[in-house]
Scaffold this motif. Structure first.
Motif, PDB file in Angstrom:
ATOM      1  N   SER A 299       0.736  -1.287   0.171  1.00 54.87           N
ATOM      2  CA  SER A 299       0.095   0.087   0.139  1.00 54.87           C
ATOM      3  C   SER A 299       1.005   1.087   0.354  1.00 54.87           C
ATOM      4  O   SER A 299       1.984   1.194   0.558  1.00 54.87           O
ATOM      5  CB  SER A 299      -0.994  -0.056   1.587  1.00 54.87           C
ATOM      6  N   VAL A 300       0.582   2.445  -0.621  1.00 54.03           N
ATOM      7  CA  VAL A 300       1.364   3.327  -0.445  1.00 54.03           C
ATOM      8  C   VAL A 300       1.499   4.066   1.186  1.00 54.03           C
ATOM      9  O   VAL A 300       2.680   4.281   1.241  1.00 54.03           O
ATOM     10  CB  VAL A 300       0.358   4.628  -1.359  1.00 54.03           C
TER      11      VAL A 300
ATOM     12  N   SER B 240      -4.991  -5.354  -6.102  1.00 54.18           N
ATOM     13  CA  SER B 240      -5.579  -4.121  -5.941  1.00 54.18           C
ATOM     14  C   SER B 240      -4.635  -3.012  -5.539  1.00 54.18           C
ATOM     15  O   SER B 240      -4.728  -1.709  -5.079  1.00 54.18           O
ATOM     16  CB  SER B 240      -7.156  -3.693  -5.430  1.00 54.18           C
ATOM     17  N   LEU B 241      -3.889  -3.150  -6.809  1.00 52.59           N
ATOM     18  CA  LEU B 241      -2.470  -2.066  -6.311  1.00 52.59           C
ATOM     19  C   LEU B 241      -2.803  -0.700  -6.893  1.00 52.59           C
ATOM     20  O   LEU B 241      -3.260  -0.851  -8.184  1.00 52.59           O
ATOM     21  CB  LEU B 241      -1.172  -3.141  -6.659  1.00 52.59           C
ATOM     22  N   ASP B 242      -2.152   0.497  -6.456  1.00 51.95           N
ATOM     23  CA  ASP B 242      -2.388   1.846  -7.459  1.00 51.95           C
ATOM     24  C   ASP B 242      -1.261   1.687  -8.102  1.00 51.95           C
ATOM     25  O   ASP B 242      -0.713   2.528  -6.749  1.00 51.95           O
ATOM     26  CB  ASP B 242      -2.665   2.934  -6.638  1.00 51.95           C
TER      27      ASP B 242
ATOM     28  N   ASN C  60      -0.443   4.222 -10.427  1.00 51.55           N
ATOM     29  CA  ASN C  60       0.556   5.578 -10.809  1.00 51.55           C
ATOM     30  C   ASN C  60       0.809   5.891  -9.150  1.00 51.55           C
ATOM     31  O   ASN C  60       1.113   6.837  -9.022  1.00 51.55           O
ATOM     32  CB  ASN C  60      -1.118   6.132 -11.091  1.00 51.55           C
ATOM     33  N   ALA C  61      -0.083   6.068  -7.773  1.00 55.95           N
ATOM     34  CA  ALA C  61      -0.151   6.789  -6.528  1.00 55.95           C
ATOM     35  C   ALA C  61       1.741   5.914  -5.972  1.00 55.95           C
ATOM     36  O   ALA C  61       2.064   6.193  -5.851  1.00 55.95           O
ATOM     37  CB  ALA C  61      -1.129   5.802  -5.592  1.00 55.95           C
TER      38      ALA C  61
ATOM     39  N   GLN D 101      -1.330  -8.484 -12.822  1.00 59.11           N
ATOM     40  CA  GLN D 101      -0.756  -7.429 -12.565  1.00 59.11           C
ATOM     41  C   GLN D 101      -0.031  -6.445 -13.400  1.00 59.11           C
ATOM     42  O   GLN D 101       0.689  -5.235 -13.818  1.00 59.11           O
ATOM     43  CB  GLN D 101      -0.026  -7.348 -11.538  1.00 59.11           C
TER      44      GLN D 101
ATOM     45  N   GLN E 193      -1.755  -3.957 -15.505  1.00 64.80           N
ATOM     46  CA  GLN E 193      -2.249  -2.476 -14.419  1.00 64.80           C
ATOM     47  C   GLN E 193      -0.454  -2.035 -15.016  1.00 64.80           C
ATOM     48  O   GLN E 193      -0.547  -0.539 -15.072  1.00 64.80           O
ATOM     49  CB  GLN E 193      -2.564  -2.812 -12.407  1.00 64.80           C
TER      50      GLN E 193
ATOM     51  N   ALA F  67       0.037   2.075 -15.933  1.00 66.39           N
ATOM     52  CA  ALA F  67       0.918   3.138 -15.294  1.00 66.39           C
ATOM     53  C   ALA F  67       2.408   3.379 -15.752  1.00 66.39           C
ATOM     54  O   ALA F  67       3.196   4.660 -15.754  1.00 66.39           O
ATOM     55  CB  ALA F  67       1.162   3.062 -13.719  1.00 66.39           C
TER      56      ALA F  67
END
Length: 230
Positions: A24-25, A58-60, A62-63, A85, A88, A92
């Motif tokens: 997570s970020v 569910s990794l972001d 771009n963030a 993955q 995704q 990005a």
């Protein structure tokens, strides 16, 4: 009129690979900041790759890219990605890489192991009976590393334990990678680009003194790198 010159060549570059259960970020920011605080100059604009597993959902991406930019790091891409993955990450703008068996993290974003616990765990030894060439990276996880050869410029040797080099150290040597400040680096000829123990480091300019090109022992003393004759 001559043709414009353009050529593509394969080459080897050293990348730091991040292994973490929490991508997570917020979790990654906390872990990376801890490493940056230990050795800010060592990781400045460092090229990094994130190791993925199927459990990382569910990794972001771009963030995550923005986070690395904020921390003055360069996120090159990911490895170990599933098909989903991969899509995704590529969306990005990240590369999807396959790393060799010897590609290991320079610094993992887990919490450093306290010295007391390290002393209770017996260290094994990893033996490499050849010269480590430019672009290669060897990591002895939970073990001492013994190199019966030299470490070339642009190469990296990393160990959670001590590092013994029975030749010339021209590249980078990182001992106590899990946070143990009691670990040491031993080499027969010191010409290193960088030496580091538990996040504390010296670059070549600081090493070129009394023990340069001599058999040396690098250790921690009073929270700073110290060098003595071997």
């Amino acid at each position: 009129m001559s043709e414009p010159f353009f050529e593509l060549k394969g080459s080897l570059f050293t990348l730091s690979v991040i292994h973490s259960n929490d991508l997570s970020v917020a979790g990654l920011q906390s872990a990376l900041q801890q490493k940056l605080d230990q050795a800010p100059g060592f990781f400045h604009q460092a090229a990094m790759v994130i190791q993925l597993t199927p459990e990382h959902q569910s990794l972001d991406f771009n963030a995550l890219k923005q986070l690395f930019q904020q921390l003055k790091l360069v996120l090159v891409g990911v490895t170990g990605a599933t098909a989903e993955q991969k899509q995704q990450a590529q969306a990005a703008g990240l590369a999807v890489l396959r790393l060799g068996q010897d590609s290991k993290p320079v610094a993992t974003p887990s919490s450093p192991v306290d010295d007391a616990r390290v002393e209770q765990v017996p260290m094994q030894s990893k033996l490499v009976e050849q010269t480590i060439r430019s672009g290669q990276q060897i990591y002895a996880k939970g073990a001492d590393l013994i190199v019966r050869g030299s470490v070339g410029a642009g190469a990296e040797v990393i160990a959670d334990g001590n590092i013994h080099i029975y030749g010339t150290l021209r590249g980078k040597a990182i001992a106590g990678a899990s946070g143990d400040t009691s670990k040491r680096i031993f080499c027969h000829h010191l010409q290193a680009e960088l030496v580091s123990i538990a996040g504390h480091y010296w670059l070549s300019d600081s090493l070129q003194g009394e023990y340069w090109n001599k058999a040396a022992c690098i250790r921690m003393q009073d929270n700073s790198i110290a060098i003595s004759e071997l």
